[in-house]
Scaffold this active site. Structure first.
Site: not given
Ligand code: ATP
Ligand code: LTN
Length: 335
Positions: A115, A197, A200
């Site tokens: 980040k 990964k 969002k």
């Molecule tokens: P950001 O992009 O804002 O960092 P993010 O999509 O990575 O967001 P988080 O809010 O950090 O999402 O994660 C919420 C939950 O979803 C966490 O438990 C995280 O481990 C899970 N998660 C996020 N992205 C993935 C993915 N690509 N596959 C499986 N689990 C995920």
């Protein structure tokens, strides 16, 4: 324990719209575990401001996220679904835990490194101490289990270290939490770059399936998903990361094993396979869309849930916080 049930805590950030990765890696497991545990599911809006947010947007996204938890199948009368910012104990415990966490530990966190590379103009102290706030979230409720995706395991390990350190000084104050990783879908990759990964906060909307995407959009995004120049549908993360990701998604949605998926599409081309994946995901999300639309139209119901659950969360969080404050030597409150 609360009553005769073990405690579960998890949370998601109110940044961007939830993706299929969030659903398969987290939400789906939350729903599956919600009968067995006493659950706290937080919309972690305090964490969201570690990167700049537009205030009106953040409020809207946080409310949508809270409604998505419910739309995905979590019963808000049984599960404590609440906003992190409504329970000030999170910040108070985070400060105390900051004093039991080392700079070196936080420096090693890969999410911080990622980040800060992404937001080089705003490497704030909150981004650095983010995992300590997460530890406070979990430890406040004496959680036994924390369902997360693989990317959060490092933070959970740190939480365990901080809790163990605190306990070794002050006695058994905190429950040491265990991570819970779902079998399938623990790491869904970007549809446009399968080495990253699905996230969002990705700027490319074609990289992610959003839970709010309609059927046509979902199918179109899968059609455009990056694969390779071969044509066989075979699970091989090194050689065929794009196709393997699609197999992972299809498997997680339909409950089929990788072998079963390979068999089903033997002799078929990528076009057929991508369409099947797209349709399975669209079918999965259909009922969620309907429920979300209903909830969006019922302000009074959602407001009631928010009020009731923040009071419940505050009750349990305060219990732990008072114990911790006493242990570290803060004067008792006089009533
Ligand atoms: P950001 O992009 O804002 O960092 P993010 O999509 O990575 O967001 P988080 O809010 O950090 O999402 O994660 C919420 C939950 O979803 C966490 O438990 C995280 O481990 C899970 N998660 C996020 N992205 C993935 C993915 N690509 N596959 C499986 N689990 C995920
Ligand atoms: N850091 C997590 C969100 C999060 C969380 C938590 C998850 C904040 N506090 C407590 C589990 C338990 C993330 O970015 N996914």
């Amino acid at each position: 324990m609360i009553g005769d049930k073990k405690v579960l805590f998890s949370g998601m950030q109110a940044t961007g719209s939830l993706t299929l990765g969030n659903y398969l890696g987290a939400l789906k497991n939350w729903v599956a575990l919600s009968e067995e545990y006493e659950c706290f599911y937080s919309v972690v809006d305090l964490h969201s401001i570690t990167v700049r947010q537009d205030p009106a947007e953040l409020r809207k996204k946080a409310r949508n996220l809270l409604m998505l938890y419910i739309a995905a199948g979590l019963d808000p009368k049984k599960n404590c679904i609440y906003y992190q910012s409504h329970v000030s104990c999170h910040c108070e415990l985070a400060w105390i835990l900051d004093c039991f966490t080392y700079m070196g530990e936080l420096n090693r966190m890969t999410q911080f490194k990622d980040k800060s590379a992404k937001h080089a103009d705003n490497i704030n102290a909150g981004l650095f101490t983010y995992p300590v706030l997460m530890a406070a979230d979990i430890l406040l409720y004496q959680a036994d289990v924390v369902p997360v995706g693989k990317d959060q395991l490092q933070h959970l390990e740190l939480t365990r270290d901080i809790a163990g350190r605190f306990n070794s000084i002050y006695g058994d104050v905190f429950t040491i939490p265990e991570p819970y990783l779902g079998k399938a879908g623990a790491k869904i990759m970007s549809l446009q770059d399968p080495s990253k990964k699905m996230s969002k906060s990705d700027e490319n909307p074609n990289a992610s399936i959003y839970l709010t995407d309609d059927r046509d959009t979902i199918i179109r995004k899968f059609k455009r998903a990056v694969t390779d120049s071969e044509s066989s549908i075979r699970y091989d993360v090194d050689q065929k990361p794009g196709v393997s990701n699609l197999i992972e998604i299809y498997g997680a949605v339909t409950g089929k094993s990788f072998e079963e998926v390979e068999k089903e599409f033997e002799g078929k081309g990528y076009g057929d396979f991508k369409l099947a994946v797209g349709e399975s995901v669209a079918d999965l999300l259909d009922p969620l869309h309907t429920r979300f639309a209903e909830l969006s139209g019922d302000k009074a119901y959602i407001d009631g849930i928010i009020k009731e659950n923040s009071e419940k969360a505050e009750y349990y969080a305060t219990k732990t916080l008072r114990k911790v404050q006493k242990k570290v030597g803060f004067p008792e409150r006089i009533r």
